[in-house]
Design an enzyme around this catalytic site. Sequence first.
Site, PDB file in Angstrom:
ATOM      1  N   HIS A 178      -9.478   0.991   4.790  1.00 12.08           N
ATOM      2  CA  HIS A 178      -8.230   1.255   5.513  1.00 12.08           C
ATOM      3  C   HIS A 178      -8.508   2.214   6.674  1.00 12.08           C
ATOM      4  CE1 HIS A 178      -4.146   2.468   6.432  1.00 12.08           C
ATOM      5  NE2 HIS A 178      -3.738   1.403   5.766  1.00 12.08           N
TER       6      HIS A 178
ATOM      7  N   SER B 117       3.228  -2.525  10.300  1.00  7.68           N
ATOM      8  CA  SER B 117       4.691  -2.552  10.485  1.00  7.68           C
ATOM      9  C   SER B 117       5.301  -3.915  10.169  1.00  7.68           C
ATOM     10  CB  SER B 117       5.060  -2.110  11.905  1.00  7.68           C
ATOM     11  OG  SER B 117       4.630  -0.782  12.129  1.00  7.68           O
TER      12      SER B 117
ATOM     13  N   GLU C 213      -5.697  -5.273  10.328  1.00 11.08           N
ATOM     14  CA  GLU C 213      -4.648  -4.282  10.577  1.00 11.08           C
ATOM     15  C   GLU C 213      -4.922  -3.564  11.902  1.00 11.08           C
ATOM     16  OE1 GLU C 213      -2.581  -2.973   6.780  1.00 11.08           O
ATOM     17  OE2 GLU C 213      -4.326  -1.684   6.968  1.00 11.08           O
TER      18      GLU C 213
ATOM     19  N   GLY D 243       2.290   1.891  10.758  1.00 12.64           N
ATOM     20  CA  GLY D 243       3.243   2.990  10.629  1.00 12.64           C
ATOM     21  C   GLY D 243       3.922   3.358  11.939  1.00 12.64           C
TER      22      GLY D 243
ATOM     23  N   ASN E   4       0.873  -1.174   0.000  1.00 15.69           N
ATOM     24  CA  ASN E   4       0.000   0.000   0.000  1.00 15.69           C
ATOM     25  C   ASN E   4       0.911   1.226   0.000  1.00 15.69           C
ATOM     26  OD1 ASN E   4      -1.812   2.038   0.473  1.00 15.69           O
ATOM     27  ND2 ASN E   4      -2.271   1.433   2.588  1.00 15.69           N
TER      28      ASN E   4
ATOM     29  N   GLU F 251      -6.938   4.632   7.804  1.00 18.02           N
ATOM     30  CA  GLU F 251      -6.710   6.053   7.500  1.00 18.02           C
ATOM     31  C   GLU F 251      -7.927   6.651   6.805  1.00 18.02           C
ATOM     32  OE1 GLU F 251      -2.966   5.579   5.493  1.00 18.02           O
ATOM     33  OE2 GLU F 251      -2.065   4.944   7.391  1.00 18.02           O
TER      34      GLU F 251
ATOM     35  N   LYS G  49       0.176   4.247  -0.320  1.00 15.30           N
ATOM     36  CA  LYS G  49      -0.479   5.444   0.258  1.00 15.30           C
ATOM     37  C   LYS G  49      -0.239   6.657  -0.652  1.00 15.30           C
ATOM     38  CE  LYS G  49       0.095   3.391   4.751  1.00 15.30           C
ATOM     39  NZ  LYS G  49      -0.002   3.536   6.186  1.00 15.30           N
TER      40      LYS G  49
HETATM   41  C1  PEP Z   1      -0.869  -0.019   6.054  1.00 12.54           C
HETATM   42  O1  PEP Z   1      -0.993   1.189   5.982  1.00 12.54           O
HETATM   43  O2  PEP Z   1      -1.728  -0.766   5.544  1.00 12.54           O
HETATM   44  C2  PEP Z   1       0.282  -0.544   6.781  1.00 12.54           C
HETATM   45  C3  PEP Z   1       0.264  -1.788   7.185  1.00 12.54           C
HETATM   46  O3  PEP Z   1       1.320   0.321   6.989  1.00 12.54           O
HETATM   47  P1  PEP Z   1       2.743  -0.024   7.658  1.00 12.54           P
HETATM   48  O4  PEP Z   1       3.228  -1.299   7.038  1.00 12.54           O
HETATM   49  O5  PEP Z   1       3.615   1.147   7.306  1.00 12.54           O
HETATM   50  O6  PEP Z   1       2.505  -0.171   9.109  1.00 12.54           O
END
Ligand code: PEP
Length: 251
Positions: A96, A214, A168, A174, A9, A98, A11
């Site tokens: 997601h 992460s 998630e 992040g 992703n 966000e 972003k």
């Molecule tokens: C994400 O935004 O779906 C995500 C898992 O980000 P990160 O791997 O940076 O934690």
Amino acid sequence: MRKNMIAGNWKMNTTLSEGLALAKGLNEALKDKTLKCNVVIGTPLTHLASVVAAIDTTKIGVAAQNCADKEKGAYTGEVSAAMIASTGAKYVILGHSERRQYYHETAEILKTKVIQALANGLTPIFCIGEVLKEREDGRHFDIVDEQIKASLFDLSPEDFGKLTIAYEPVWAIGTGKTATAEQAQEIHAHIRQTIATQYGATLAENTTILYGGSMNAENAKDLVAKPDVDGGLIGGASLSVEKFLPIVEAF
Ligand code: PEP
């Protein structure tokens, strides 16, 4: 049998030329490899058509990170699922955290986005997950159940079977803080059981459930070794071939 998947992703990162360089670099790195999982990259909408044209899409699937909840018409600035499908992209990331948090996407809006995506032949990668306070209060199982039920459980079994789910935990996105492989396995098994209760054991067994938060070259192997963790949705580490490749190779 469910398929394993590693999905990136990106972003709101990369200009078109940067994104193309990243996609081509990954394409080059994977071209002689036999993959044990589906590989998908979620690019900005502006990049979809160019990225599809620049890579081997039999090896790397392309995803949008959002789509409109309406079919077409006077919705200035929106991009429909049909438009996304017309670029050759096959997937769309929906729900997601966000988008839920910053753009106030409710369970009801997400339900209509899933319907639009499926109607246009896109595979939704549907994200669910609790915030830190909810985990600390021991409510994480209830939260993911509510998210799945509210947006997905009106789908027919046939349509539900087309989805990929991404668990998630918001506190791990992040932040550099990953759920342990045991925490991921525990909640993935719970999600699969919730799906089984609604749609039966076979469909639940066939549903791909990704972990996101992460995930990186160091922790990917332990996570995907768990029986109910079928791969990952990767944010930060999907922005460089060097970091993404070892995750793809974790299977
Ligand atoms: C994400 O935004 O779906 C995500 C898992 O980000 P990160 O791997 O940076 O934690």
